[in-house]
Scaffold this motif. Structure first.
Motif, short mmCIF file in Angstrom:
data_model
loop_
_atom_site.label_atom_id
_atom_site.label_comp_id
_atom_site.label_asym_id
_atom_site.label_seq_id
_atom_site.Cartn_x
_atom_site.Cartn_y
_atom_site.Cartn_z
N ILE A 61 -1.22 -4.59 7.20
CA ILE A 61 -1.04 -3.46 7.57
C ILE A 61 -2.80 -3.13 8.78
CG2 ILE A 61 -2.43 -1.98 5.86
CD1 ILE A 61 -0.01 0.37 6.75
N ASN A 77 -2.07 8.63 -6.35
CA ASN A 77 -1.90 9.86 -6.94
C ASN A 77 -2.36 10.37 -6.62
OD1 ASN A 77 -5.26 9.71 -7.65
ND2 ASN A 77 -4.46 7.66 -8.40
N GLY A 116 -8.24 3.62 -6.23
CA GLY A 116 -9.28 2.49 -7.20
C GLY A 116 -8.41 0.99 -6.98
N GLY A 119 3.58 -1.58 -5.78
CA GLY A 119 3.17 -2.41 -6.25
C GLY A 119 2.60 -1.36 -7.70
N LEU A 120 1.17 -1.43 -7.75
CA LEU A 120 1.34 -0.08 -9.06
C LEU A 120 2.02 0.88 -9.80
CD1 LEU A 120 -2.83 -0.20 -7.86
CD2 LEU A 120 -2.13 -1.92 -9.83
N PHE A 121 2.46 1.26 -8.50
CA PHE A 121 3.47 2.17 -8.93
C PHE A 121 4.49 2.13 -8.97
CE2 PHE A 121 1.68 6.29 -6.59
CZ PHE A 121 0.30 5.86 -7.26
N1 LIG Z 1 -3.34 -5.62 3.38
C1 LIG Z 1 -2.17 -4.67 3.64
N2 LIG Z 1 -1.23 -5.02 4.13
C2 LIG Z 1 -0.69 -4.51 4.22
N3 LIG Z 1 0.52 -4.54 2.53
C3 LIG Z 1 -0.37 -4.57 1.53
C4 LIG Z 1 -1.60 -5.18 2.42
N4 LIG Z 1 -2.72 -4.75 0.97
C5 LIG Z 1 -1.86 -4.49 -0.25
N5 LIG Z 1 -0.44 -4.41 0.02
C6 LIG Z 1 0.55 -4.10 0.24
O1 LIG Z 1 0.92 -2.41 -0.18
C7 LIG Z 1 2.02 -2.22 -1.27
C8 LIG Z 1 1.06 -1.06 -2.28
O2 LIG Z 1 0.63 -1.51 -3.15
P1 LIG Z 1 -0.25 -0.48 -4.03
O3 LIG Z 1 0.00 -1.51 -6.15
O4 LIG Z 1 -1.37 -0.67 -3.79
O5 LIG Z 1 0.15 0.76 -4.00
P2 LIG Z 1 1.26 1.58 -5.04
O6 LIG Z 1 1.77 2.22 -3.54
O7 LIG Z 1 2.07 0.45 -5.98
O8 LIG Z 1 0.71 2.52 -5.85
C9 LIG Z 1 -0.06 3.09 -5.42
C10 LIG Z 1 -0.87 3.83 -6.60
O9 LIG Z 1 -2.41 2.81 -5.99
C11 LIG Z 1 -3.34 2.46 -6.11
O10 LIG Z 1 -4.01 2.82 -6.99
P3 LIG Z 1 -5.30 3.26 -8.70
O11 LIG Z 1 -4.04 4.38 -8.61
O12 LIG Z 1 -5.89 3.84 -7.44
O13 LIG Z 1 -5.90 2.19 -9.27
C12 LIG Z 1 -3.74 4.03 -5.54
O14 LIG Z 1 -4.46 5.07 -5.66
C13 LIG Z 1 -2.10 4.29 -5.84
O15 LIG Z 1 -2.40 5.88 -7.29
C14 LIG Z 1 2.25 -3.12 -2.19
O16 LIG Z 1 3.56 -3.67 -1.80
C15 LIG Z 1 1.52 -4.69 -2.07
O17 LIG Z 1 1.42 -6.18 -1.68
#
Ligand SMILES: Nc1ncnc2c1ncn2[C@@H]1O[C@H](COP(=O)(O)OP(=O)(O)OC[C@H]2O[C@H](OP(=O)(O)O)[C@H](O)[C@@H]2O)[C@@H](O)[C@H]1O
Length: 258
Positions: free
Chosen positions: A99, A114, A120, A220-222
């Motif tokens: 992205i 969050n 994080g 992802g994490l959610f």
């Molecule tokens: N460079 C890149 N370009 C394009 N897509 C990319 C990418 N890098 C990763 N992705 C994808 O982007 C999506 C979201 O995946 P994430 O797991 O990150 O986020 P989410 O929206 O489920 O959850 C949010 C919580 O995650 C965090 O972590 P903490 O809570 O802080 O620990 C926050 O602070 C929130 O609280 C997944 O499809 C990843 O593959």
């Protein structure tokens, strides 16, 4: 994690006064004091621009259904009340790749957050590394609210503040907490709808925005199935006078086709 830290108080004197709007109410914050445990806060009484925030423990996510967005029954978010005939929808195009890669100046980069004020893990940690000033603005925004879960279902649009390339960072507050205490999927999905409308309203008040890139938020994490979030985005109703109703969905090569 914040909840595991000992009782006490942390004072954050903000480098610049922070203007923010939460649910239409303008707020000015110059300092934030975070209280944990049994601390006398009377010395902060009368300090209008100091936001005193008390950290609370306990799982409050289940109360949230009643606190998302405007629940007053009126039709001011474009998605409640009487159905509109042929509402304008988002134009969604799909893209494969990182992205952040070669995103032009004045692109809005959107991710889910969050409400606790920390980026994080996951893509949030990439945002924190690339956009440290935006991260600070995000933290200030969260700590300016006495009850952070009031952010659920809202969005924060952070203007470019980390040099070049000039990127806007957009936070969709779709879960109150994270990890094992993240909000349940139905809460995340409802919050995603209202937060995205809140974001589009803010974007459409900006003059210079060149594009909107969204990752597979929540997936992802959610741990919310991507198809469910995608369906929420497809169903959103845009205001007729919005100029920016096109979003680019960016998926990593490993995710494409899933
Ligand atoms: N460079 C890149 N370009 C394009 N897509 C990319 C990418 N890098 C990763 N992705 C994808 O982007 C999506 C979201 O995946 P994430 O797991 O990150 O986020 P989410 O929206 O489920 O959850 C949010 C919580 O995650 C965090 O972590 P903490 O809570 O802080 O620990 C926050 O602070 C929130 O609280 C997944 O499809 C990843 O593959």
């Amino acid at each position: 994690m914040a909840d595991e830290e000992p009782a006490g108080e942390i004072q954050l004197a903000l480098a610049t006064e922070h203007q923010t709007t939460i649910r239409g109410e303008p707020r000015t914050v110059e300092a934030v004091v975070i209280i944990r445990g049994d601390v006398d806060t009377s010395k902060y009484e009368g300090k209008e621009n100091t936001s005193v925030v008390r950290e609370t423990k306990g799982n409050d996510d289940m109360e949230l259904d009643h606190q998302i967005g405007d629940n007053d029954g009126d039709n001011d978010d474009g998605n409640q009340g009487t159905a509109r005939k042929n509402p304008k929808r988002l134009t969604i195009t799909e893209h494969e790749g990182d992205i952040f890669h070669e995103a032009p100046d004045n692109t809005v980069l959107v991710h889910a957050c969050n409400c606790q004020g920390y980026w994080g893990r996951g893509i949030a940690s990439d945002f924190a590394g690339r956009y440290p000033q935006a991260n600070l603005s995000h933290q200030q925004h969260c700590y300016s609210l006495k009850d952070k879960k009031g952010l659920l279902g809202t969005a924060q649009l952070i203007p470019p503040m980390d040099g070049t390339p000039r990127h806007y960072v957009a936070c969709l507050y779709t879960s109150v907490r994270t990890g094992t205490r993240k909000s349940p999927p139905e809460v995340v999905l409802q919050a995603t709808g209202t937060a995205m409308i809140d974001l589009l309203r803010q974007i459409n008040q900006e003059k210079q925005i060149s594009g909107i890139r969204v990752c597979r938020i929540n997936s992802g994490l959610f741990t919310v199935p991507w198809d469910d979030t995608f369906a929420v985005l497809q169903a959103l109703e845009c205001e007729d006078d919005w100029q920016h109703t096109a979003i680019e969905l960016w998926s990593l090569p490993t995710e494409k086709g899933k």
